[in-house]
Write a protein that holds these residues in place. Structure first.
Motif, PDB file in Angstrom:
ATOM      1  N   LEU A  52     -48.272 -10.401 -14.659  1.00 50.43           N
ATOM      2  CA  LEU A  52     -48.052  -8.930 -14.477  1.00 50.43           C
ATOM      3  C   LEU A  52     -48.965  -8.191 -14.853  1.00 50.43           C
ATOM      4  CD1 LEU A  52     -44.393  -9.534 -16.037  1.00 50.43           C
ATOM      5  CD2 LEU A  52     -44.699  -8.758 -13.586  1.00 50.43           C
ATOM      6  N   HIS A  57     -51.108  -7.942  -9.619  1.00 50.23           N
ATOM      7  CA  HIS A  57     -49.593  -7.125  -9.607  1.00 50.23           C
ATOM      8  C   HIS A  57     -50.148  -5.520  -9.488  1.00 50.23           C
ATOM      9  CE1 HIS A  57     -45.910  -5.697 -12.133  1.00 50.23           C
ATOM     10  NE2 HIS A  57     -45.608  -5.535 -10.849  1.00 50.23           N
ATOM     11  N   PRO A  58     -49.619  -4.828  -8.559  1.00 52.69           N
ATOM     12  CA  PRO A  58     -49.947  -3.591  -8.416  1.00 52.69           C
ATOM     13  C   PRO A  58     -49.357  -2.563  -9.603  1.00 52.69           C
ATOM     14  CG  PRO A  58     -48.940  -4.217  -6.246  1.00 52.69           C
ATOM     15  CD  PRO A  58     -48.795  -5.366  -7.166  1.00 52.69           C
ATOM     16  N   GLY A  59     -48.299  -3.041 -10.186  1.00 55.72           N
ATOM     17  CA  GLY A  59     -47.789  -2.317 -11.536  1.00 55.72           C
ATOM     18  C   GLY A  59     -48.462  -2.622 -12.797  1.00 55.72           C
ATOM     19  N   MET A  62     -49.170   0.036 -15.501  1.00 55.25           N
ATOM     20  CA  MET A  62     -47.987   0.632 -15.889  1.00 55.25           C
ATOM     21  C   MET A  62     -47.379  -0.432 -16.918  1.00 55.25           C
ATOM     22  SD  MET A  62     -47.602   3.721 -14.872  1.00 55.25           S
ATOM     23  CE  MET A  62     -45.867   4.418 -14.224  1.00 55.25           C
ATOM     24  N   VAL A  63     -47.363  -1.537 -16.529  1.00 56.34           N
ATOM     25  CA  VAL A  63     -46.862  -2.835 -17.378  1.00 56.34           C
ATOM     26  C   VAL A  63     -47.573  -2.898 -18.826  1.00 56.34           C
ATOM     27  CG1 VAL A  63     -46.224  -5.261 -17.459  1.00 56.34           C
ATOM     28  CG2 VAL A  63     -45.788  -3.886 -15.438  1.00 56.34           C
ATOM     29  N   GLU A  68     -40.991   0.419 -17.908  1.00 59.71           N
ATOM     30  CA  GLU A  68     -39.949  -0.596 -17.532  1.00 59.71           C
ATOM     31  C   GLU A  68     -40.246  -1.084 -16.323  1.00 59.71           C
ATOM     32  OE1 GLU A  68     -35.754   1.086 -18.110  1.00 59.71           O
ATOM     33  OE2 GLU A  68     -36.835   2.923 -17.912  1.00 59.71           O
ATOM     34  N   CYS A  69     -39.657  -2.276 -16.026  1.00 59.37           N
ATOM     35  CA  CYS A  69     -39.832  -2.780 -14.894  1.00 59.37           C
ATOM     36  C   CYS A  69     -39.149  -1.825 -13.719  1.00 59.37           C
ATOM     37  CB  CYS A  69     -39.309  -4.307 -14.797  1.00 59.37           C
ATOM     38  SG  CYS A  69     -40.021  -5.483 -16.122  1.00 59.37           S
ATOM     39  N   CYS A  72     -40.180   0.900 -10.997  1.00 59.68           N
ATOM     40  CA  CYS A  72     -40.560   0.533  -9.668  1.00 59.68           C
ATOM     41  C   CYS A  72     -39.832  -0.519  -8.872  1.00 59.68           C
ATOM     42  CB  CYS A  72     -42.188  -0.035  -9.625  1.00 59.68           C
ATOM     43  SG  CYS A  72     -43.227   1.099 -10.619  1.00 59.68           S
ATOM     44  N   HIS A  73     -39.004  -1.212  -9.649  1.00 62.60           N
ATOM     45  CA  HIS A  73     -38.263  -2.193  -9.165  1.00 62.60           C
ATOM     46  C   HIS A  73     -36.899  -2.067  -9.178  1.00 62.60           C
ATOM     47  CE1 HIS A  73     -41.895  -4.698  -8.357  1.00 62.60           C
ATOM     48  NE2 HIS A  73     -42.331  -4.697  -9.453  1.00 62.60           N
ATOM     49  N   LYS A  83     -37.892 -13.537  -1.896  1.00 63.91           N
ATOM     50  CA  LYS A  83     -39.148 -13.936  -1.774  1.00 63.91           C
ATOM     51  C   LYS A  83     -39.745 -14.781  -2.815  1.00 63.91           C
ATOM     52  CE  LYS A  83     -43.708 -11.718  -1.079  1.00 63.91           C
ATOM     53  NZ  LYS A  83     -44.438 -10.312  -1.111  1.00 63.91           N
ATOM     54  N   TRP A 185     -39.444 -11.013 -19.583  1.00 66.42           N
ATOM     55  CA  TRP A 185     -40.983 -11.108 -19.162  1.00 66.42           C
ATOM     56  C   TRP A 185     -41.988 -10.829 -20.444  1.00 66.42           C
ATOM     57  CZ3 TRP A 185     -37.285  -9.406 -15.952  1.00 66.42           C
ATOM     58  CH2 TRP A 185     -37.189 -10.223 -14.893  1.00 66.42           C
TER      59      TRP A 185
HETATM   60  C1  HEC Z   1     -45.697   0.950 -11.567  1.00 69.16           C
HETATM   61  C2  HEC Z   1     -44.829   0.455 -10.802  1.00 69.16           C
HETATM   62  C3  HEC Z   1     -44.353  -1.026 -11.068  1.00 69.16           C
HETATM   63  C4  HEC Z   1     -44.001  -1.509 -12.303  1.00 69.16           C
HETATM   64  C5  HEC Z   1     -43.830  -0.766 -13.723  1.00 69.16           C
HETATM   65  C6  HEC Z   1     -43.818  -2.870 -12.171  1.00 69.16           C
HETATM   66  N1  HEC Z   1     -44.145  -3.347 -10.942  1.00 69.16           N
HETATM   67 FE1  HEC Z   1     -43.929  -5.223 -10.192  1.00 69.16          FE
HETATM   68  N2  HEC Z   1     -44.780  -4.603  -8.487  1.00 69.16           N
HETATM   69  C7  HEC Z   1     -45.295  -3.260  -8.203  1.00 69.16           C
HETATM   70  C8  HEC Z   1     -45.589  -3.362  -6.675  1.00 69.16           C
HETATM   71  C9  HEC Z   1     -45.959  -2.040  -5.971  1.00 69.16           C
HETATM   72  C10 HEC Z   1     -45.340  -4.541  -6.317  1.00 69.16           C
HETATM   73  C11 HEC Z   1     -45.730  -4.951  -4.986  1.00 69.16           C
HETATM   74  C12 HEC Z   1     -44.577  -5.194  -4.151  1.00 69.16           C
HETATM   75  C13 HEC Z   1     -44.584  -5.636  -2.712  1.00 69.16           C
HETATM   76  O1  HEC Z   1     -45.753  -6.109  -2.330  1.00 69.16           O
HETATM   77  O2  HEC Z   1     -43.873  -5.436  -2.095  1.00 69.16           O
HETATM   78  C14 HEC Z   1     -44.855  -5.487  -7.277  1.00 69.16           C
HETATM   79  C15 HEC Z   1     -44.899  -6.636  -7.376  1.00 69.16           C
HETATM   80  C16 HEC Z   1     -44.037  -7.551  -8.272  1.00 69.16           C
HETATM   81  C17 HEC Z   1     -43.656  -8.926  -7.972  1.00 69.16           C
HETATM   82  C18 HEC Z   1     -44.155  -9.794  -6.990  1.00 69.16           C
HETATM   83  C19 HEC Z   1     -43.245  -9.520  -5.844  1.00 69.16           C
HETATM   84  C20 HEC Z   1     -43.871  -9.852  -4.551  1.00 69.16           C
HETATM   85  O3  HEC Z   1     -43.609  -9.250  -3.571  1.00 69.16           O
HETATM   86  O4  HEC Z   1     -44.650 -10.812  -4.409  1.00 69.16           O
HETATM   87  C21 HEC Z   1     -43.231  -9.274  -9.105  1.00 69.16           C
HETATM   88  C22 HEC Z   1     -42.498 -10.524  -9.495  1.00 69.16           C
HETATM   89  C23 HEC Z   1     -42.997  -8.112 -10.147  1.00 69.16           C
HETATM   90  N3  HEC Z   1     -43.599  -7.201  -9.658  1.00 69.16           N
HETATM   91  C24 HEC Z   1     -42.399  -8.033 -11.193  1.00 69.16           C
HETATM   92  C25 HEC Z   1     -42.416  -7.108 -12.045  1.00 69.16           C
HETATM   93  C26 HEC Z   1     -41.821  -7.006 -13.425  1.00 69.16           C
HETATM   94  C27 HEC Z   1     -41.113  -8.164 -13.988  1.00 69.16           C
HETATM   95  C28 HEC Z   1     -42.051  -5.671 -13.933  1.00 69.16           C
HETATM   96  C29 HEC Z   1     -41.803  -5.508 -15.337  1.00 69.16           C
HETATM   97  C30 HEC Z   1     -42.532  -6.230 -16.713  1.00 69.16           C
HETATM   98  C31 HEC Z   1     -42.890  -5.056 -13.019  1.00 69.16           C
HETATM   99  N4  HEC Z   1     -42.985  -5.701 -11.990  1.00 69.16           N
HETATM  100  C32 HEC Z   1     -43.249  -3.812 -13.341  1.00 69.16           C
HETATM  101  C33 HEC Z   1     -44.901  -2.321  -8.849  1.00 69.16           C
HETATM  102  C34 HEC Z   1     -44.600  -2.093 -10.204  1.00 69.16           C
END
Ligand code: HEC
Length: 435
Positions: A52, A57-59, A62-63, A68-69, A72-73, A83, A185
């Motif tokens: 993460l 991981h694009p987030g 911020m993580v 907070e997850c 964005c989710h 998926k 997580w």
């Molecule tokens: C700042 C925004 C942001 C935050 C905060 C964030 N994420 Fe993400 N995350 C993303 C984006 C954007 C993607 C890519 C999504 C895609 O490809 O469709 C992603 C992808 C993922 C994926 C992979 C999914 C895939 O499509 O392959 C997972 C698992 C995931 N995030 C879990 C988490 C979890 C758990 C947290 C909290 C601990 C978190 N994310 C927090 C933005 C965020």
């Protein structure tokens, strides 16, 4: 083999749980008066703490900053799970037919003695996962038999898929930094069983930290117990520092209802996550049925009650498999005429043996009917043990839920984003006060 079902459960939950004059019996409660909240659980694949925070991981940024997850989710649980459950960069060993998400119905109530939980979900299979891996006699020795579906031997077809269903509750009272934002997580790391970059058993054994904590594999832990920014599995703090974190309340409660190892005796286990996924002090309702030195079982089925002294592969899913000490067991007899293929459970289960803080969850019962588990659970309020999170009126807690079914364990579960639960306090799930 009807007699397997006899024993305390046949007397009814009320008799079992007597001794609590005021507290409600969760199996007899009127749950219709308690609102239901639906929580979507989803398959997390190998989305570890380290992944993460990686460039994949694009987030990540911020993580890393504690975001907070769901910033964005939000509402993406099903999409993420569907998926991640298929072959993808976070799932190198996809399991055929596994579901990516499930709806968990949750109800919470409380009175002066207990918090009460009721959870329901549809299992993937048309039968409950009530069996646990066995030992099988091969004509000479008792060898491990059956495993969960992520295990290499099961994927290759060398072992049958066998594992118990489970329902888990994780609780934070605000003492674990970022749990409210990122939930479980925080506990899921590279190096853990079935995770990314899993070290060999020898590598774990050769690590000073694992020698210090006397563990042979890597399981859930909190980042606060590691020395480096990425909280690596092998970079543990000193035992003194970890004890201080525990004394200051920097740990999570983790309790698991287990279809094989706790449900037959009306219990759930009680553990906590800190430097490892620990069990609370005292004794679990389950213990090994094998003597490590002799390689022999300790108990076998009582043929007078069960019709047979051991099971065969075809009995699984037709007959209850649990060995309940004192109910359907007799001491193992090495000269009982064992045949190749005889199966005996790896664990023996006992309500009477459970003791101390590990035995706090004594009123828990799951019933599987029409494709659905319904688990009811009483958890005492105001527990004072150093390895429990005391649930108190007027307070809000961060909960995370998980379900294992479909013969899976370790990360092969479905999990929730964190959700607040309040006892006489504002929260996403507000516990109903019982009169
Ligand atoms: C700042 C925004 C942001 C935050 C905060 C964030 N994420 Fe993400 N995350 C993303 C984006 C954007 C993607 C890519 C999504 C895609 O490809 O469709 C992603 C992808 C993922 C994926 C992979 C999914 C895939 O499509 O392959 C997972 C698992 C995931 N995030 C879990 C988490 C979890 C758990 C947290 C909290 C601990 C978190 N994310 C927090 C933005 C965020």
């Amino acid at each position: 083999m009807k007699a397997f079902r006899a024993g305390p459960m046949a007397l009814g939950i009320a008799a079992l749980f007597s001794g609590s004059a005021v507290a409600a019996d969760p199996a007899a409660m009127d749950w219709k008066s308690v609102p239901t909240k639906t929580v979507t659980l989803f398959y997390p694949g190998q989305s570890t703490f380290q992944w993460l925070r990686s460039a994949d991981h694009p987030g990540a940024q911020m993580v890393g900053g504690g975001q907070e997850c769901v910033t964005c989710h939000k509402g993406q649980e099903e999409k993420l799970g569907n998926k991640l459950v298929k072959a993808n960069k976070l799932e190198p060993t996809p399991v055929d037919g596994k579901n990516g998400a499930v709806q968990l119905s949750v109800q919470v109530a409380y009175d002066a003695q207990n918090a009460y939980f009721r959870a329901q979900w549809k299992t993937r299979n048309a039968h409950p996962g009530e069996a646990y891996p066995f030992r099988r006699f091969d004509g000479k020795e008792w060898k491990p038999y059956g495993n969960q579906r992520l295990a290499a031997a099961v994927r290759k077809g060398e072992q049958p898929p066998i594992y118990e269903d489970r329902f888990s509750i994780m609780i934070d009272d605000g003492g674990v930094q970022n749990f409210a934002q990122q939930g479980c997580w925080l506990t899921c790391h590279d190096g853990e069983r079935d995770s990314r970059k899993q070290p060999s058993a020898d590598q774990v054994k050769a690590t000073a930290f694992f020698q210090a904590i006397k563990k042979a594999d890597v399981r859930k832990y909190l980042p606060s117990t590691r020395t480096d920014a990425l909280a690596s599995w092998d970079q543990g703090k000193s035992l003194d520092e970890i004890a201080k974190i525990k004394a200051a309340g920097g740990f999570l409660d983790l309790m698991q209802w287990r279809a094989h190892r706790s449900n037959p005796v009306g219990m759930a286990d009680d553990g906590y996550v800190l430097e490892y996924r620990n069990f609370d002090a005292g004794k679990n309702p389950f213990s090994s049925n094998f003597d490590a030195k002799s390689g022999q079982p300790k108990f076998m089925y009582d043929a007078k009650k069960s019709g047979k002294k051991a099971l065969a592969i075809d009995d699984i899913r037709k007959l209850p498999t649990v060995l309940v000490r004192g109910q359907n067991t007799v001491p193992f007899d090495p000269n009982a005429g064992w045949k190749a293929g005889d199966l005996l459970p790896q664990y023996v289960v006992s309500r009477e043996d459970a003791a101390g803080s590990a035995a706090d969850n004594k009123q828990v019962k799951g019933v599987w009917k029409d494709g659905m588990w319904t688990v009811v659970w009483a958890r005492p309020l105001n527990l004072a043990n150093p390895d429990d999170k005391a649930l108190k009126e007027g307070k809000v807690y961060n909960f995370a839920f998980a379900v294992h079914d479909d013969n899976m364990t370790s990360r092969g579960h479905l999990v929730s984003f964190p959700v607040t639960v309040g006892f006489g306090a504002k929260a996403t799930i507000e516990a109903t006060k019982l009169k």
